[in-house]
Design a protein around this motif. Structure first.
Motif, mmCIF file in Angstrom:
data_model
loop_
_atom_site.group_PDB
_atom_site.id
_atom_site.type_symbol
_atom_site.label_atom_id
_atom_site.label_comp_id
_atom_site.label_asym_id
_atom_site.label_seq_id
_atom_site.Cartn_x
_atom_site.Cartn_y
_atom_site.Cartn_z
ATOM 1 N N ARG A 1 -15.018 10.377 2.399
ATOM 2 C CA ARG A 1 -16.038 10.818 1.523
ATOM 3 C C ARG A 1 -17.390 10.680 2.134
ATOM 4 N NH1 ARG A 1 -12.341 11.911 -0.913
ATOM 5 N NH2 ARG A 1 -11.684 11.672 -3.002
ATOM 6 N N VAL B 1 -19.447 7.535 1.677
ATOM 7 C CA VAL B 1 -18.890 6.224 2.357
ATOM 8 C C VAL B 1 -19.131 6.387 3.878
ATOM 9 C CG1 VAL B 1 -16.730 5.037 2.877
ATOM 10 C CG2 VAL B 1 -17.293 6.105 0.531
ATOM 11 N N GLY C 1 -8.232 9.656 -1.546
ATOM 12 C CA GLY C 1 -9.397 8.715 -1.826
ATOM 13 C C GLY C 1 -10.412 8.312 -0.656
ATOM 14 N N GLY D 1 -15.673 1.879 -0.587
ATOM 15 C CA GLY D 1 -14.833 2.933 -1.266
ATOM 16 C C GLY D 1 -13.679 2.312 -1.965
ATOM 17 N N GLY D 2 -13.752 1.198 -2.565
ATOM 18 C CA GLY D 2 -12.872 0.413 -3.303
ATOM 19 C C GLY D 2 -11.677 -0.012 -2.466
ATOM 20 N N THR D 3 -11.839 -0.288 -1.072
ATOM 21 C CA THR D 3 -10.807 -0.773 -0.072
ATOM 22 C C THR D 3 -11.715 -1.918 0.683
ATOM 23 O OG1 THR D 3 -9.838 1.394 -0.024
ATOM 24 C CG2 THR D 3 -9.193 -0.409 1.728
ATOM 25 N N THR E 1 0.861 -1.283 0.158
ATOM 26 C CA THR E 1 -0.146 0.013 -0.088
ATOM 27 C C THR E 1 0.806 1.253 -0.125
ATOM 28 O OG1 THR E 1 -1.817 0.960 1.207
ATOM 29 C CG2 THR E 1 -0.056 0.110 2.516
ATOM 30 N N ALA F 1 -15.860 -4.108 2.853
ATOM 31 C CA ALA F 1 -15.585 -3.510 1.440
ATOM 32 C C ALA F 1 -16.169 -2.372 1.323
ATOM 33 C CB ALA F 1 -15.892 -4.729 0.392
#
Length: 413
Positions: A51, A54, A34, A310-312, A10, A308
């Motif tokens: 965000r 999120v 992000g 926000g894409g993470t 990361t 899972a």
């Protein structure tokens, strides 16, 4: 580097500055990094949510909890009571630290005590306190010297109000305010911070026991003696709720009044719209709450399973921070100019200054009422008020979680 959460590669975590030397820059970096960002909190890894969408989803997700025992680093002994930020998380049992049925019970008791009727009943007291403090500001600036509007006006007003609700003796207010200031400061040695908490606990317990024996028509008595919503609160639960209510009940409003004043003085064209009646004071309050909220980072929640978002994937047991200042400047929610103060934004402004979901701040209505009274009165009393120093010289207190200024000096004429 290897990710401290899952073992996957990361980016380097973004270090949250405990001295708060560049809050705007830090906010910009978080937003740019992000929706879910690995961060470093005084050497401890966590995830920062930046965000609106999120944060909204997570704050409604029952799998993200306040229970410290769900934190992997706490269970494994990596984080101990020696970590300087632990008192921001392990603050005793209260509606702010539990979830589910326990939270509903504790919050219901508080809602029954902090009613709209009780808040409205002190409106004229807030008006009177505001007038008295504006008199003090006028006296302090009579010789033409700068006046710290935070210290003379914005800081004492919310403390007076919360102590009025609790029927706390006026002589205790400066001591309480100083204690909370030292408690939140990252310059305060950790052992001293723990001593402050112990002193607060003893003082609050004496107050609780006195009010239990001799109840009155005040918020604390109502909290102790509430008979609805399940079993009465235990002494420890009253203590936890009381400490959190006093802390949140004055710090948030100090920052709101100070930040709104600063923003308007730095945007004279927008101040003129408000003075001309073209923009309501409600818009000033809501835009300030969005653009410059009191809580920069709220510590901490923990997923009970992998999440899972926000894409993470946030692994089970990791720490999650709600970075409300970044969340409230999310361009996906507030437009490409989200980082700009603009009182002409269409109401209602869907910000998260007071949180979201079950744990939304129970004192939001009181904070808004105080600001709605204080701000118009301040600008009416001192129509020629202006900053006494360039804005770039204004500094934040070293409070990692709060957007709190050292001072805000102004000339009154």
């Amino acid at each position: 580097m290897k990710c401290p959460y899952s073992g996957a590669a990361t980016a380097e975590p973004l270090v949250i500055d405990p001295m708060v030397r560049d809050l705007d820059g830090e906010t910009e970096r978080l937003v740019a990094a992000g929706p879910v960002v690995p961060v470093d909190l005084l050497g401890v890894p966590a995830w920062s949510v930046t965000r609106h969408a999120v944060a909204r989803d997570l704050l409604l997700d029952p799998r993200l909890v306040k229970d410290l025992n769900e934190w992997r680093l706490w269970r494994e002994g990596v984080v101990t009571r020696d970590w300087p930020l632990i008192t921001m998380i392990d603050a005793g049992r209260s509606m702010f630290t539990v979830d589910g049925a326990d939270h509903r019970r504790l919050r219901t008791k508080t809602a029954q005590a902090l009613t709209p009727r009780r808040i409205e009943a002190i409106r004229e007291d807030i008006v009177a306190f505001t007038r008295e403090l504006l008199d003090a500001m006028e006296e302090a600036g009579r010789d033409g010297s700068p006046v710290d509007m935070k210290a003379v006006f914005a800081q004492p007003l919310p403390m007076r109000v919360v102590c009025l609700l609790l029927d706390v003796p006026e002589g205790s207010q400066p001591w309480l305010a100083d204690g909370y200031k030292r408690f939140f400061s990252m310059l305060t040695p950790h052992e001293e911070r723990l001593e402050i908490l112990e002193t607060f606990d003893r003082w609050y317990l004496d107050l609780i026991r006195e009010r239990k024996a001799h109840p009155g028509d005040d918020l604390l008595s109502a909290l102790i003696h509430s008979e609805e919503g399940g079993e009465p609160l235990t002494e420890d639960e009253v203590l936890g709720n009381l400490k959190a209510l006093v802390a949140a009940g004055h710090e948030t409003t100090i920052d709101l009044i100070t930040s709104a004043t600063r923003a308007l003085l730095n945007h004279p064209d927008q101040l003129e719209l408000v003075r001309a009646g073209k923009v309501p004071w409600e818009a000033v309050v809501e835009e300030t709450l969005r653009w410059d909220p009191a809580n920069s980072h709220l510590l901490m929640r923990f997923p009970t399973e992998d999440l899972a978002v926000g894409g993470t994937v946030i692994p089970k047991g990791d720490g999650v921070v709600m970075s409300y200042r970044a969340i409230n400047r999310d361009p996906e929610q507030h437009g490409a100019d989200a980082d700009r103060f603009d009182v002409t934004r269409r109401l209602p402004i869907r910000h998260m200054a007071f949180g979201h979901g079950p744990h939304i701040c129970p004192g939001a209505a009181l904070s808004r009422l105080e600001a709605a009274i204080a701000l118009p009165a301040l600008f009416e009393r001192f129509p020629r008020m202006r900053p006494a120093v360039p804005d770039e010289e204004i500094r934040n207190l070293p409070v990692m979680t709060q957007n709190d200024l050292v001072a805000f000096p102004v000339f009154l004429a």
